[in-house]
Design a protein around this motif. Structure first.
Motif, PDB file in Angstrom:
ATOM      1  N   ARG A 116      -6.492   2.027  -4.376  1.00  0.00           N
ATOM      2  CA  ARG A 116      -4.983   2.234  -4.971  1.00  0.00           C
ATOM      3  C   ARG A 116      -4.903   1.488  -6.392  1.00  0.00           C
ATOM      4  NH1 ARG A 116      -3.893   1.214   0.650  1.00  0.00           N
ATOM      5  NH2 ARG A 116      -2.920   2.936   1.463  1.00  0.00           N
ATOM      6  N   ASN A 117      -5.532   0.444  -6.593  1.00  0.00           N
ATOM      7  CA  ASN A 117      -5.658  -0.281  -7.840  1.00  0.00           C
ATOM      8  C   ASN A 117      -6.082   0.826  -8.926  1.00  0.00           C
ATOM      9  OD1 ASN A 117      -4.775  -2.685  -6.933  1.00  0.00           O
ATOM     10  ND2 ASN A 117      -6.500  -3.756  -6.995  1.00  0.00           N
ATOM     11  N   CYS A 118      -7.131   1.374  -8.659  1.00  0.00           N
ATOM     12  CA  CYS A 118      -7.647   2.618  -9.763  1.00  0.00           C
ATOM     13  C   CYS A 118      -6.589   3.683 -10.096  1.00  0.00           C
ATOM     14  CB  CYS A 118      -8.647   3.461  -9.151  1.00  0.00           C
ATOM     15  SG  CYS A 118     -10.160   2.035  -9.023  1.00  0.00           S
ATOM     16  N   PHE A 119      -5.956   4.140  -8.701  1.00  0.00           N
ATOM     17  CA  PHE A 119      -4.913   5.451  -8.963  1.00  0.00           C
ATOM     18  C   PHE A 119      -3.975   4.834  -9.971  1.00  0.00           C
ATOM     19  CE2 PHE A 119      -7.410   7.645  -5.929  1.00  0.00           C
ATOM     20  CZ  PHE A 119      -7.575   8.851  -6.235  1.00  0.00           C
ATOM     21  N   ARG A 120      -3.432   3.412  -9.608  1.00  0.00           N
ATOM     22  CA  ARG A 120      -2.284   2.908 -10.137  1.00  0.00           C
ATOM     23  C   ARG A 120      -2.264   2.830 -11.975  1.00  0.00           C
ATOM     24  NH1 ARG A 120      -1.727  -1.684  -5.715  1.00  0.00           N
ATOM     25  NH2 ARG A 120      -0.550  -0.368  -3.954  1.00  0.00           N
ATOM     26  N   THR A 121      -3.701   2.869 -12.234  1.00  0.00           N
ATOM     27  CA  THR A 121      -3.668   2.828 -13.666  1.00  0.00           C
ATOM     28  C   THR A 121      -3.913   4.145 -14.567  1.00  0.00           C
ATOM     29  OG1 THR A 121      -6.441   2.912 -13.484  1.00  0.00           O
ATOM     30  CG2 THR A 121      -5.469   1.032 -13.232  1.00  0.00           C
ATOM     31  N   LEU A 122      -3.887   5.279 -13.712  1.00  0.00           N
ATOM     32  CA  LEU A 122      -4.157   6.659 -14.304  1.00  0.00           C
ATOM     33  C   LEU A 122      -2.818   6.845 -15.302  1.00  0.00           C
ATOM     34  CD1 LEU A 122      -5.236   8.829 -11.289  1.00  0.00           C
ATOM     35  CD2 LEU A 122      -6.673   7.608 -13.274  1.00  0.00           C
ATOM     36  N   VAL A 123      -1.631   6.532 -15.073  1.00  0.00           N
ATOM     37  CA  VAL A 123      -0.508   6.468 -15.867  1.00  0.00           C
ATOM     38  C   VAL A 123      -0.791   5.463 -17.043  1.00  0.00           C
ATOM     39  CG1 VAL A 123       2.037   7.020 -16.287  1.00  0.00           C
ATOM     40  CG2 VAL A 123       0.802   7.704 -14.230  1.00  0.00           C
ATOM     41  N   PRO A 124      -0.478   4.292 -16.706  1.00  0.00           N
ATOM     42  CA  PRO A 124      -0.125   3.454 -17.838  1.00  0.00           C
ATOM     43  C   PRO A 124      -1.593   3.358 -18.752  1.00  0.00           C
ATOM     44  CG  PRO A 124      -0.579   2.256 -15.674  1.00  0.00           C
ATOM     45  CD  PRO A 124      -0.175   3.672 -15.519  1.00  0.00           C
ATOM     46  N   HIS A 125      -2.536   3.540 -18.033  1.00  0.00           N
ATOM     47  CA  HIS A 125      -3.999   3.426 -18.874  1.00  0.00           C
ATOM     48  C   HIS A 125      -4.882   4.698 -18.842  1.00  0.00           C
ATOM     49  CE1 HIS A 125      -3.601  -0.792 -19.135  1.00  0.00           C
ATOM     50  NE2 HIS A 125      -3.188  -1.139 -17.969  1.00  0.00           N
ATOM     51  N   ARG A 126      -3.892   5.932 -18.994  1.00  0.00           N
ATOM     52  CA  ARG A 126      -4.565   7.145 -19.182  1.00  0.00           C
ATOM     53  C   ARG A 126      -5.628   7.216 -20.273  1.00  0.00           C
ATOM     54  NH1 ARG A 126      -3.044  11.994 -21.901  1.00  0.00           N
ATOM     55  NH2 ARG A 126      -4.055  13.899 -20.884  1.00  0.00           N
ATOM     56  N   ALA A 127      -5.208   6.718 -21.331  1.00  0.00           N
ATOM     57  CA  ALA A 127      -6.078   6.767 -22.553  1.00  0.00           C
ATOM     58  C   ALA A 127      -7.291   5.965 -22.396  1.00  0.00           C
ATOM     59  CB  ALA A 127      -5.497   6.378 -23.919  1.00  0.00           C
ATOM     60  N   ALA A 128      -7.398   4.863 -21.810  1.00  0.00           N
ATOM     61  CA  ALA A 128      -8.481   3.974 -21.456  1.00  0.00           C
ATOM     62  C   ALA A 128      -9.299   4.693 -20.622  1.00  0.00           C
ATOM     63  CB  ALA A 128      -8.161   2.644 -21.023  1.00  0.00           C
TER      64      ALA A 128
END
Length: 224
Positions: A116-128
């Protein structure tokens, strides 16, 4: 781990003798910080869209509506911008993963929360995430990005440790390779950044729930 925002801009608040001068100085500092954050967001969008290597300082400046030279009032190089984007991503992900471990639970519960932590980053940290997928081999040649390899090694140890713990306690199959399993999970999650859209049918949490169901329960309805 490199902390985000370590490349501070050269602008400083005024230090005149009057209180009004100090207030103007603080205001200038806040404006510079806001401008810096705005430039990072614009650069992140370009890195995600065009790729880090294909994006130039001129591209970022044009997007911001400023001259290329003005960008150097906030960052000394394009590498400093992507460094801030990546370090912010890893700082946030590592903190979230640490909180999961501190929360305890069996390996099944822990792995589900790590997913879940990984999927939660997909929007705010898409560029990274996109930069890590596309430009990892390019960036690793620079000493300033040595922390990327260390962060990846630390993350792998965490995941592999939980998979092995699950094998030892009988929760997970003992005939699978823990390291290979982690890498397959990692890659299938991060590649989702290429097709996932937050305004789509499923948000990040629901996509994570679906992924977890397939990960632990599979797609077969019974033995073959």
């Amino acid at each position: 781990m490199v902390s985000a925002g370590k490349d501070s801009g050269p602008h400083r608040g005024g230090s005149g003798g009057s209180g009004g001068g100090r207030r103007r100085g603080r205001g200038s500092s806040v404006l510079a910080s806001e401008r810096r954050e705005h430039l990072v967001r614009l650069a992140a969008e370009l890195f995600a869209e065009k790729g880090y290597q294909a994006t130039t300082v001129r591209n970022i400046a044009d997007e911001a509506g400023i001259l290329s030279g003005s960008l150097y009032h906030h960052f000394d190089s394009k590498e400093s911008i992507v460094d801030e984007i990546l370090s912010s991503f890893f700082d946030e992900l590592n903190a979230a993963n640490k909180a999961v471990l501190e929360g305890g639970g069996d390996p099944h519960t822990v792995l589900a929360e790590l997913v879940r932590n990984c999927f939660r980053t997909l929007v705010p940290h898409r560029a990274a995430v996109m930069v890590m997928q596309n430009d990892w081999n390019y960036l690793r040649q620079f000493d300033r990005f040595d922390y990327l390899a260390r962060a990846e090694e630390e993350t792998e140890r965490l995941w592999v440790g939980q998979i092995k713990r699950g094998q030892e306690t009988g929760l997970f199959r003992d005939d699978i390779d823990a390291r290979l399993t982690y890498r397959m999970i990692r890659d299938t999650i991060w590649v989702a950044v290429r097709w996932f859209h937050p305004a789509g049918r499923l948000d990040a949490e629901r996509v994570a729930d679906h992924y977890i169901a397939v990960l632990f329960d599979g797609i077969s309805t019974g033995p073959r």
